[in-house]
Write an enzyme that holds these catalytic residues in place. Structure first.
Site, PDB file in Angstrom:
ATOM      1  N   CYS A 147      36.329  27.297   6.470  1.00  0.00           N
ATOM      2  CA  CYS A 147      35.284  27.661   5.518  1.00  0.00           C
ATOM      3  C   CYS A 147      33.872  27.376   6.062  1.00  0.00           C
ATOM      4  O   CYS A 147      33.421  28.088   6.946  1.00  0.00           O
ATOM      5  CB  CYS A 147      35.577  26.954   4.201  1.00  0.00           C
ATOM      6  N   GLU A 205      44.279  23.279   4.158  1.00  0.00           N
ATOM      7  CA  GLU A 205      44.515  21.839   3.894  1.00  0.00           C
ATOM      8  C   GLU A 205      44.614  21.538   2.405  1.00  0.00           C
ATOM      9  O   GLU A 205      45.035  20.455   2.022  1.00  0.00           O
ATOM     10  CB  GLU A 205      43.413  20.993   4.564  1.00  0.00           C
ATOM     11  N   HIS A 251      41.017  27.434   2.808  1.00  0.00           N
ATOM     12  CA  HIS A 251      41.391  26.041   3.039  1.00  0.00           C
ATOM     13  C   HIS A 251      42.905  25.864   3.072  1.00  0.00           C
ATOM     14  O   HIS A 251      43.522  25.613   2.038  1.00  0.00           O
ATOM     15  CB  HIS A 251      40.838  25.162   1.912  1.00  0.00           C
TER      16      HIS A 251
HETATM   17  N1  GLN Z   1      29.941  28.484   0.489  1.00  0.00           N
HETATM   18  C1  GLN Z   1      29.947  27.474   1.510  1.00  0.00           C
HETATM   19  C2  GLN Z   1      28.888  27.763   2.571  1.00  0.00           C
HETATM   20  O1  GLN Z   1      28.334  28.814   2.588  1.00  0.00           O
HETATM   21  C3  GLN Z   1      31.310  27.351   2.159  1.00  0.00           C
HETATM   22  C4  GLN Z   1      32.341  27.015   1.108  1.00  0.00           C
HETATM   23  C5  GLN Z   1      33.408  26.056   1.547  1.00  0.00           C
HETATM   24  O2  GLN Z   1      33.342  25.470   2.633  1.00  0.00           O
HETATM   25  N2  GLN Z   1      34.378  25.839   0.683  1.00  0.00           N
HETATM   26  O3  GLN Z   1      28.616  26.936   3.385  1.00  0.00           O
END
Ligand code: GLN
Length: 191
Positions: free
Chosen positions: A79, A177, A175
Site C-alpha cells: 500500500c 498481512e 494488505h
Molecule cells: N492512502 C494511503 C496513501 O496514499 C495508502 C493507504 C494504505 O497504506 N493503507 O499513502
C-alpha cells in the site's frame, strides 16, 4: 531470515506478526542506528505515504534505505510502501524512492474495508510457489495503473495488477498481512 520492518508510521505491527508466523525474525527500523543491525529483507508497511516519506527524510533513513534497495535488498511493500517505491504517481510529480517501474494512482480503491481475493496472473514464472489467490484488504489503496513490460504480475483484480514483483521488490496494492493467509510471506521468505 531477519526482516527489518520500517516502523516510523502505519501498520508495521501486523507485518511483524505475519513474518513471525512463518518463522522469520523481525525488528523495527525507527532511526539510522537500527540500520547497523544485520537484516536480509525490508518491509515497507501501509500507512500514509506522504507522512512516511517526510519522516524517512527527517530521520535520515531515506538515503541509506534507497541505496540498500538499489543494491538488491529484498523488499516487501504494501500500500503506502508501494507508493514510496513507484517511479510515477498519477497526476502527481512526487517521487520517493522511485525504484519500481510502475505508475500508481493513490486512494484509487476508496474507503474499502472489505477484503477480496485477487486472482493470480498466469505467465512464465508468474506467482511461482503461490496458490492461485492472494487475499488482501484494500484500505484507500493505490491502483497500479501501468507497469513496465518486465514487471511480473502476481495478482490481478478487475483487470488491474494488485501485486507485482520486480527484481528484489515485491509490492502489494492492498494488505495481505491483514488476512489470515500467510502464503505470500512464506513465498517471500523462500525466495
Ligand atoms: N492512502 C494511503 C496513501 O496514499 C495508502 C493507504 C494504505 O497504506 N493503507 O499513502
Amino acid at each position: 531470515m531477519r526482516v527489518g520492518v520500517l516502523a516510523v508510521q502505519g501498520a508495521f505491527v501486523e507485518h511483524e506478526r505475519a513474518f513471525a508466523d512463518v518463522g522469520a525474525e523481525t525488528f523495527e527500523i525507527r532511526q539510522t542506528r537500527d540500520l547497523a543491525r544485520p537484516f536480509d529483507a525490508l518491509v515497507l508497511p501501509g500507512g500514509e505515504s506522504t507522512t512516511q516519506g517526510k519522516l524517512l527524510k527527517d530521520l535520515g533513513l531515506f538515503a541509506p534505505l534507497k541505496a540498500r534497495i538499489e543494491a538488491g535488498l529484498p523488499v516487501f511493500a504494501t500500500c503506502a510502501g508501494l507508493i514510496l517505491l513507484a517511479e510515477r504517481l498519477m497526476g502527481d510529480p512526487t517521487v520517493w524512492f522511485g525504484v519500481l517501474p510502475v505508475t500508481v494512482q493513490r486512494n484509487a480503491y476508496g474507503r474499502q474495508l472489505g477484503s477480496f481475493a485477487a486472482m493470480r496472473a498466469g505467465g512464465a514464472g508468474g506467482g511461482e510457489g503461490l496458490d492461485d489467490r492472494v487475499p488482501m484488504a484494500f484500505i484507500r489503496a493505490p491502483a497500479i495503473v501501468d507497469v513496465a513490460p518486465d514487471v511480473e504480475i502476481l495478482s490481478l483484480h478487475g483487470g488491474r495488477p494488485t501485486a507485482v514483483r520486480w527484481r528484489n521488490v515485491w509490492a502489494f496494492a492492498g494488505h495481505p498481512e491483514l488476512t489470515d493467509d500467510r502464503q505470500v510471506f512464506e513465498a517471500f521468505c523462500r525466495r
